[in-house]
Design an enzyme around this catalytic site. Structure first.
Site, PDB file in Angstrom:
ATOM      1  N   LYS A 158      -5.140  24.757   7.075  1.00 50.37           N
ATOM      2  CA  LYS A 158      -5.460  23.642   6.301  1.00 50.37           C
ATOM      3  C   LYS A 158      -4.377  23.678   5.129  1.00 50.37           C
ATOM      4  CE  LYS A 158      -8.099  20.283   5.292  1.00 50.37           C
ATOM      5  NZ  LYS A 158      -7.878  18.864   5.832  1.00 50.37           N
ATOM      6  N   ASP A 205      -5.268   2.741   8.883  1.00 49.26           N
ATOM      7  CA  ASP A 205      -6.470   2.171   9.070  1.00 49.26           C
ATOM      8  C   ASP A 205      -6.229   0.677   9.346  1.00 49.26           C
ATOM      9  OD1 ASP A 205      -7.151   4.992   8.109  1.00 49.26           O
ATOM     10  OD2 ASP A 205      -7.555   4.334   6.354  1.00 49.26           O
ATOM     11  N   ALA A 251      -4.627  10.596   8.771  1.00 49.39           N
ATOM     12  CA  ALA A 251      -3.575  10.896   7.749  1.00 49.39           C
ATOM     13  C   ALA A 251      -1.966  10.971   9.390  1.00 49.39           C
ATOM     14  CB  ALA A 251      -3.119  11.857   7.228  1.00 49.39           C
ATOM     15  N   GLN A 252      -2.749  11.908   9.976  1.00 49.20           N
ATOM     16  CA  GLN A 252      -1.395  12.270  10.948  1.00 49.20           C
ATOM     17  C   GLN A 252      -0.900  11.138  11.591  1.00 49.20           C
ATOM     18  OE1 GLN A 252      -0.752  16.039  14.784  1.00 49.20           O
ATOM     19  NE2 GLN A 252      -2.285  15.919  13.298  1.00 49.20           N
ATOM     20  N   ASN A 294       1.899  -1.813  -4.773  1.00 47.20           N
ATOM     21  CA  ASN A 294       0.504  -0.817  -5.166  1.00 47.20           C
ATOM     22  C   ASN A 294      -0.616  -1.378  -6.204  1.00 47.20           C
ATOM     23  OD1 ASN A 294      -1.089   1.317  -3.094  1.00 47.20           O
ATOM     24  ND2 ASN A 294      -0.908   2.781  -5.135  1.00 47.20           N
ATOM     25  N   VAL A 304      -2.696  -6.626  -4.253  1.00 47.14           N
ATOM     26  CA  VAL A 304      -2.444  -8.139  -3.230  1.00 47.14           C
ATOM     27  C   VAL A 304      -3.641  -8.991  -2.951  1.00 47.14           C
ATOM     28  CG1 VAL A 304      -2.065  -8.718  -0.621  1.00 47.14           C
ATOM     29  CG2 VAL A 304      -0.884  -6.519  -1.775  1.00 47.14           C
ATOM     30  N   GLU A 306     -16.916  17.989   5.906  1.00 44.73           N
ATOM     31  CA  GLU A 306     -15.824  18.504   4.888  1.00 44.73           C
ATOM     32  C   GLU A 306     -16.578  18.918   3.751  1.00 44.73           C
ATOM     33  OE1 GLU A 306     -11.435  19.148   6.365  1.00 44.73           O
ATOM     34  OE2 GLU A 306     -11.823  16.972   5.323  1.00 44.73           O
ATOM     35  N   GLY A 316       0.848  -1.324   0.071  1.00 46.69           N
ATOM     36  CA  GLY A 316       0.118  -0.315   0.033  1.00 46.69           C
ATOM     37  C   GLY A 316       0.677   0.832   0.366  1.00 46.69           C
TER      38      GLY A 316
END
Length: 396
Positions: free
Chosen positions: A373, A297, A313-314, A38, A82, A170, A11
């Site tokens: 942002k 995740d 993401a952080q 990927n 995969v 968002e 990934g």
């Protein structure tokens, strides 16, 4: 002569791509054989997908060619899907062939968590990838064209977004910005368009600062969003949704943003999982497998209060830094590092020129938060691609 250890990274999301970039900086030539797998030849910026999904930006701005980010002399890139992980055999099966490994990094990303809601998987759209957001964008525009042919079908102009977490909020912010230009383009009365944001929890943006949540909801209400908070979706149908109250909302568009679970291949591989995610140890390894690291995740990391951190993401990027360090340390026989999450703040966009956020202990909102942002987006581009990528993509 000893064999060079093989590292396989599954990934090229936030965790996978940052791990690869860190490894190519920290490893010496011929110190390890690193392969990144990927299914696409690009990395996409997940936190930007809500914009092209709504049609307020081009999907191309959310993706970066992987070969622009990695050093092919240090990282082998394999474009393939995969199909199976076999940890007992230290092997990964791909659509074309297989790879053996000494160390595995699993960053395959998550899948929509529908919580067993009937029809959600079959009839709702989800913001998951470049291809999915292209489909959502074109689907939204198509509803306006359909309405012009069948003006009695008000459901074509009704848009339901399930979930009022970060992605849901968002997305509705961008969608609300997209509606006026679409109404003008298709000559549709804006008052006919309805946007519903439905959330089962008692508040939008659960866990966020209540004052900022109230500000966000007011901004979005002024843009035409109707909130249904503390309201669960009981069923999704081809005609819309049925709420737990029994009320039916007719809509030709349902976008589900209500949750994420880990990749199904982790369960199939025999790892111990919770909602498809692996509760990793302090070094980010899967229990029982000292050579398997799990990021993003697909992983569960507990906070000091004993609750899992939300997959962001952080946190994926910070995990990648520790993962790369531990891989290098393992190869060199050095000490491994524990993962400790350090929040650098959180910002949620609310559409054009509006956002809310917390940076350190400071609450920010409005245009100041919107600028922050953009700063966060640019900082990420610099992390993975340096100044050249910032100059190419930094406009978002």
């Amino acid at each position: 002569m000893s064999r060079i250890p093989r590292i396989v990274i599954l990934g090229a999301g936030y965790g996978g791509i940052v791990t690869a970039i860190r490894l190519q900086k920290e490893l010496n030539y011929n110190e390890a054989d690193v392969t990144l797998v990927n299914k696409h030849d690009y990395h996409y910026i997940t936190t930007h997908l809500h914009m092209p999904a709504a049609g307020t930006d081009n999907p191309e701005n959310a993706r970066v060619n992987i070969l622009r980010l990695i050093d092919e002399f240090k990282i082998d890139f394999v474009k393939s899907t995969v199909t199976q992980i076999r940890p007992q055999e230290k092997k990964v099966l791909l659509e074309e062939g297989a790879l053996s490994y000494d160390y595995l990094v699993v960053g395959l990303g998550g899948e929509p968590e529908t919580f067993g809601i009937p029809g959600m998987k079959e009839y709702a759209l989800s913001i998951r990838s470049i291809n999915s957001v292209r489909f959502i964008r074109e689907h939204i525009e198509y509803q306006f064209a359909r309405f012009k042919r069948e003006p009695n079908r008000k459901d074509y102009l009704t848009f339901i977004v399930g979930g009022a977490g970060f992605t849901g909020i968002e997305f509705v912010g961008e969608l609300a910005d997209r509606i006026p230009p679409l109404c003008k383009e298709f000559d549709v009365d804006p008052s006919l368009v309805k946007i519903y944001n439905i959330e089962a929890a008692p508040t939008a943006l659960p866990g966020f600062d209540p004052e900022l949540v109230e500000y966000a909801m007011n901004v979005l209400r002024n843009k035409g969003v109707t909130f249904r908070i503390s309201t669960a979706i009981k069923e999704c149908t081809p005609d819309g949704v049925i709420l737990a109250t029994g009320e039916q909302l007719k809509a030709a568009t349902v976008v589900w943003t209500g949750g994420v679970r880990g990749n199904h291949m982790l369960d199939e591989a025999g790892f111990e999982t919770m909602r498809g995610r692996i509760k990793v140890d302090a070094k980010l390894r899967a229990p029982g497998y000292d050579n398997v690291y799990v990021l993003g995740d697909c992983s569960i990391v507990m906070n000091p209060e004993g609750r899992p951190y939300p997959p962001t993401a952080q946190i994926s990027m910070q995990q990648a830094g520790v993962c790369a360090h531990n891989l290098v340390a393992s190869i060199r026989g050095e000490r491994l590092k524990d993962f400790e999450y350090k929040s650098k703040g959180t910002v949620a966009s609310l559409g054009r020129g509006e956002a809310i956020g917390i940076v350190g202990t400071r609450k920010i909102k409005g245009s100041v938060a919107a600028v922050m942002k953009k700063v966060i987006d640019v900082r990420y581009l610099y992390t993975i691609g340096g100044l050249p990528l910032v100059l190419r993509k930094g406009r978002f």
